[in-house]
Every structure is written in C-alpha cells, then in structure tokens.
Scaffold this motif. Structure first.
Motif, mmCIF file in Angstrom:
data_model
loop_
_atom_site.group_PDB
_atom_site.id
_atom_site.type_symbol
_atom_site.label_atom_id
_atom_site.label_comp_id
_atom_site.label_asym_id
_atom_site.label_seq_id
_atom_site.Cartn_x
_atom_site.Cartn_y
_atom_site.Cartn_z
ATOM 1 N N GLN A 16 -59.417 -44.225 -54.320
ATOM 2 C CA GLN A 16 -58.224 -43.960 -53.250
ATOM 3 C C GLN A 16 -58.025 -45.303 -52.672
ATOM 4 O O GLN A 16 -59.214 -45.949 -51.694
ATOM 5 C CB GLN A 16 -58.525 -42.910 -52.396
ATOM 6 N N VAL A 17 -56.877 -45.658 -52.089
ATOM 7 C CA VAL A 17 -56.339 -46.638 -51.727
ATOM 8 C C VAL A 17 -55.431 -46.249 -50.261
ATOM 9 O O VAL A 17 -54.325 -45.617 -50.535
ATOM 10 C CB VAL A 17 -55.418 -47.689 -52.491
ATOM 11 N N ASP A 18 -55.754 -46.681 -49.008
ATOM 12 C CA ASP A 18 -54.831 -45.845 -47.809
ATOM 13 C C ASP A 18 -54.367 -47.218 -47.536
ATOM 14 O O ASP A 18 -54.840 -48.238 -47.473
ATOM 15 C CB ASP A 18 -55.703 -45.551 -47.015
ATOM 16 N N PHE A 19 -52.830 -46.911 -46.874
ATOM 17 C CA PHE A 19 -52.106 -47.973 -46.390
ATOM 18 C C PHE A 19 -51.389 -47.487 -45.324
ATOM 19 O O PHE A 19 -50.916 -46.504 -45.090
ATOM 20 C CB PHE A 19 -51.180 -48.605 -47.318
ATOM 21 N N ASN B 132 -59.684 -36.465 -75.130
ATOM 22 C CA ASN B 132 -61.021 -36.796 -74.440
ATOM 23 C C ASN B 132 -60.763 -37.631 -73.356
ATOM 24 O O ASN B 132 -61.623 -37.764 -72.376
ATOM 25 C CB ASN B 132 -62.075 -37.963 -75.354
ATOM 26 N N PHE B 133 -59.440 -37.922 -72.943
ATOM 27 C CA PHE B 133 -59.285 -38.742 -71.561
ATOM 28 C C PHE B 133 -57.848 -38.257 -71.100
ATOM 29 O O PHE B 133 -57.124 -37.896 -71.494
ATOM 30 C CB PHE B 133 -58.882 -40.289 -72.311
ATOM 31 N N SER B 134 -58.147 -38.205 -69.486
ATOM 32 C CA SER B 134 -57.027 -37.861 -68.884
ATOM 33 C C SER B 134 -57.002 -38.723 -67.536
ATOM 34 O O SER B 134 -57.931 -39.373 -67.156
ATOM 35 C CB SER B 134 -57.068 -36.275 -68.373
ATOM 36 N N TRP B 135 -55.576 -38.961 -67.043
ATOM 37 C CA TRP B 135 -55.378 -39.870 -65.765
ATOM 38 C C TRP B 135 -54.656 -39.070 -64.733
ATOM 39 O O TRP B 135 -53.494 -39.060 -65.381
ATOM 40 C CB TRP B 135 -54.970 -41.144 -66.241
ATOM 41 N N GLU B 136 -54.895 -38.809 -63.620
ATOM 42 C CA GLU B 136 -53.928 -37.988 -62.641
ATOM 43 C C GLU B 136 -54.187 -39.019 -61.558
ATOM 44 O O GLU B 136 -55.068 -39.583 -61.023
ATOM 45 C CB GLU B 136 -54.874 -36.621 -62.393
ATOM 46 N N SER B 137 -52.893 -38.894 -60.913
ATOM 47 C CA SER B 137 -52.511 -39.744 -59.630
ATOM 48 C C SER B 137 -51.687 -38.767 -58.796
ATOM 49 O O SER B 137 -51.148 -37.982 -58.974
ATOM 50 C CB SER B 137 -51.757 -40.995 -60.109
ATOM 51 N N THR B 138 -52.012 -39.271 -57.488
ATOM 52 C CA THR B 138 -51.230 -38.457 -56.402
ATOM 53 C C THR B 138 -50.943 -39.565 -55.306
ATOM 54 O O THR B 138 -51.654 -40.596 -55.016
ATOM 55 C CB THR B 138 -52.407 -37.551 -55.502
ATOM 56 N N PRO C 128 -48.142 -48.228 -30.363
ATOM 57 C CA PRO C 128 -49.312 -47.999 -31.290
ATOM 58 C C PRO C 128 -49.189 -47.200 -32.318
ATOM 59 O O PRO C 128 -50.188 -47.038 -33.316
ATOM 60 C CB PRO C 128 -50.537 -47.658 -30.362
ATOM 61 N N ASN C 129 -48.269 -46.383 -32.457
ATOM 62 C CA ASN C 129 -47.867 -45.390 -33.357
ATOM 63 C C ASN C 129 -47.371 -46.010 -34.866
ATOM 64 O O ASN C 129 -46.485 -46.807 -34.603
ATOM 65 C CB ASN C 129 -47.149 -44.398 -33.217
ATOM 66 N N PRO C 130 -48.252 -45.492 -35.788
ATOM 67 C CA PRO C 130 -47.757 -46.282 -37.255
ATOM 68 C C PRO C 130 -46.293 -45.704 -37.739
ATOM 69 O O PRO C 130 -45.963 -44.690 -37.161
ATOM 70 C CB PRO C 130 -48.768 -45.896 -38.233
ATOM 71 N N ASP C 131 -45.508 -46.741 -38.405
ATOM 72 C CA ASP C 131 -44.409 -46.309 -39.041
ATOM 73 C C ASP C 131 -44.410 -45.359 -40.087
ATOM 74 O O ASP C 131 -43.739 -44.334 -40.196
ATOM 75 C CB ASP C 131 -43.556 -47.774 -39.547
ATOM 76 N N TYR C 132 -45.584 -45.376 -41.026
ATOM 77 C CA TYR C 132 -45.886 -44.402 -41.740
ATOM 78 C C TYR C 132 -47.228 -44.647 -42.549
ATOM 79 O O TYR C 132 -47.758 -45.887 -42.343
ATOM 80 C CB TYR C 132 -44.838 -44.333 -43.120
ATOM 81 N N ASN C 133 -47.936 -43.734 -42.940
ATOM 82 C CA ASN C 133 -49.236 -43.771 -43.742
ATOM 83 C C ASN C 133 -48.968 -43.394 -45.031
ATOM 84 O O ASN C 133 -48.246 -42.491 -45.302
ATOM 85 C CB ASN C 133 -50.388 -42.838 -43.059
ATOM 86 N N MET C 134 -49.848 -44.087 -46.055
ATOM 87 C CA MET C 134 -49.728 -43.641 -47.424
ATOM 88 C C MET C 134 -51.015 -43.791 -48.141
ATOM 89 O O MET C 134 -52.007 -44.467 -47.766
ATOM 90 C CB MET C 134 -48.673 -44.531 -48.236
ATOM 91 N N SER C 135 -51.329 -42.809 -49.018
ATOM 92 C CA SER C 135 -52.441 -42.839 -49.709
ATOM 93 C C SER C 135 -52.137 -42.804 -51.259
ATOM 94 O O SER C 135 -51.056 -42.121 -51.711
ATOM 95 C CB SER C 135 -53.325 -41.605 -49.498
ATOM 96 N N PHE C 136 -52.858 -43.504 -52.093
ATOM 97 C CA PHE C 136 -52.812 -43.619 -53.422
ATOM 98 C C PHE C 136 -54.076 -43.039 -54.095
ATOM 99 O O PHE C 136 -55.077 -43.930 -54.118
ATOM 100 C CB PHE C 136 -52.352 -44.976 -53.985
#
Length: 289
Positions: A266-269, A164-170, A244-252
């Motif tokens: 979703q969390v962006d960093f 009945n339950f699922s958790w998916e992450s990217t 002004p260019n970022p070192d890196y971008n991440m999304s969770f």
C-alpha cells in the motif's frame, strides 16, 4: 448526565434512503453494469463533556506528609482546579447529510463507491483560555459552529485474473474542508494548541486549526516591507499564516495472488497541509538546506 439538568439531554435522529434503478426499471445490463445504487442519508450525533466541568470542584489529596522523620504526621490536603466550571455548558450536536453512488461494472470486475457530504457541528465544546488573574487558566465553552464539506471515492477492480494468478487494485481518495462559520459574539479567535502567540486557533471564516502567528507585513504589490535598518517589518499582532489541513489524501492498495502465495503493498500520499518547523527555518537561515 455530565451536564446540568436543563442541558443534560439531546434528541439526535437519523434516516437514510436508497434506490436501485436497475431493479426498479428492470434494466438488463448485458454485463457492463451489474449493480447500481443511489443513496442519501441524514444523521445526527451528540457529544457530552467529561464529568466535573459544569461546577467548580475541590480535589482531596490524601497522605500529605508533615514533619517527615519527626513523627511523620499524615494529613489530607485540598486543591482547587485551574478550570472554572461552566453551568451553562450544552452538549455538542453534529449534523450530517450525505449523498452517494455504488456500482459494479464489467461482470463485477470494477467497483465504485463515491460519496459527498456536509457536516455541521454546533455548540462545539472547546476549552477557552482565561487570564490567570481570574484565578484559573481555562474553562469549557460552547464555541460556535464548524462546517465540513468533503468527498470520498473508492475505486477497486481486478486488473488481471487467470487460473493461478490474480492482481487486484484499490484507489481510495478523500478530500475535505473544515471552516469555522460562527464563534460567540465576544470572541474573535480561540486558542487550541501550541502557544497563544503562535499555534493552532479557531477563527471565524478560517480553516479549523488554522496556524496563527506574527508575519512579515507586505505592501500593495505583495512585496515585504523593509525598514530603514534593513530588517523586514513584522506585524505587531498575530494573523493566519497557514492551513495545516491537507488538500487531499490518497491510498493505492495492491494485492497479488499466485496459487497459495499472496503479496500486498500500500502506498499513501498526502497533498498539501502547512507545517511550522523551526528546524527547517534554522537550517534555511544558515544556508544549510
């Protein structure tokens, strides 16, 4: 067709290849490796300038009113553009080479997609500022070469799954560095945005869109030089003061599902990337930060 006859066409091919080692060698994964693919690609693309940038043009402005209220005469007026046409303008060519790997693991509960690439843009079409004494304020020109190197990573999986339950992450990660590797011989730097004494520039050997402006001069040990009047010594010319260019971008990215109810967030960093803020500088100078 927006360029002159000798520069109005460009050939830009592309090709890609992939290899499936598990299929090629008939490897049995036993559930740990379900799919594996190696890929490589070479691609090019072209960008042409907008129309009416290779010749000087005359604009016709209709319905200019003369003697308003006294006969209301209507005439047409003409105006000259502030931009000088460049008949030698060439299309911009972008070339990219990329290598990557794709995989599915542990009965396809974990997925990986990773790529590294290098992209070169030659004959970039950039507006170059001109001294107003020329009768214009700018013209389009082909401004050297820009090289970008980057990494992209996508990792996704099913962390928990029941009836009945699922958790998916990217997790999505990307990082790149764009450097001006070449400018025309008669150009030291090209103003792109902001102000000519403080803004974004294209400068050979520096990051694209580098922040340039006046700065505090320093001695050999790196300490600010202090003048007799107690003020720091400010440079007489502009220099690079930030990237002004970022070192890196991440999304969770997460998705939850319970029966027919779903919830996602979703969390962006972003790490790095310099900004020039007069609001922050003013507050700092007054001790209000």
């Amino acid at each position: 067709s927006t360029h002159e006859k000798e520069n109005n066409s460009l050939f830009y091919p592309g090709a890609s290849v992939s290899f499936l080692p598990m299929k090629a060698f008939n490897i049995d994964s036993n559930g740990s490796i379900n799919f594996l693919k190696l890929r490589g690609g070479y691609g090019t693309s072209a960008r042409f300038a907008d129309a009416y940038n290779t010749r000087d043009v005359l604009s016709v402005n209709t319905n200019t009113w003369l003697n308003a209220g006294n006969g209301d005469s209507v005439v047409n007026s003409n105006s000259v553009s502030n931009s000088i046409g460049n008949p030698n303008l060439k299309p911009e060519l972008q070339t990219e080479i990329e290598f990557g790997i794709e995989g599915k693991f542990f009965n396809s509960r974990l997925t990986l997609d990773a790529s590294i690439y290098k992209r070169n843009a030659k004959d970039q079409i950039i507006r170059r500022a001109l001294d107003p004494s020329t009768g214009a304020t700018g013209t389009l020109t082909n401004a050297g070469e820009l090289e970008t190197k980057g990494l992209e990573l996508l990792l996704s999986g099913t962390i928990l799954k029941t009836d009945n339950f699922s958790w998916e992450s990217t997790i999505n990660f990307s990082s790149y560095k764009s450097i001006i590797v070449d400018l025309p011989d008669d150009v030291d730097q090209i103003y792109l945005n902001g102000f000519s004494n403080q803004g974004n520039f294209a400068k050979e050997g520096e990051a694209f869109n580098a922040l340039m402006g006046t700065y505090v001069e320093r001695d050999a040990s790196g300490s600010p030089i202090v003048l007799d009047n107690g003020y720091w010594k400010v440079s007489s010319d502009i220099g690079v003061i930030g990237d002004p260019n970022p070192d890196y971008n991440m999304s969770f990215i997460n998705g939850f599902k319970y029966k027919n109810i779903t919830l996602g967030f979703q969390v962006d960093f972003t790490k790095g990337g310099d900004i020039l803020s007069y609001s922050a500088a003013t507050l700092l100078a007054r001790g209000l930060t």
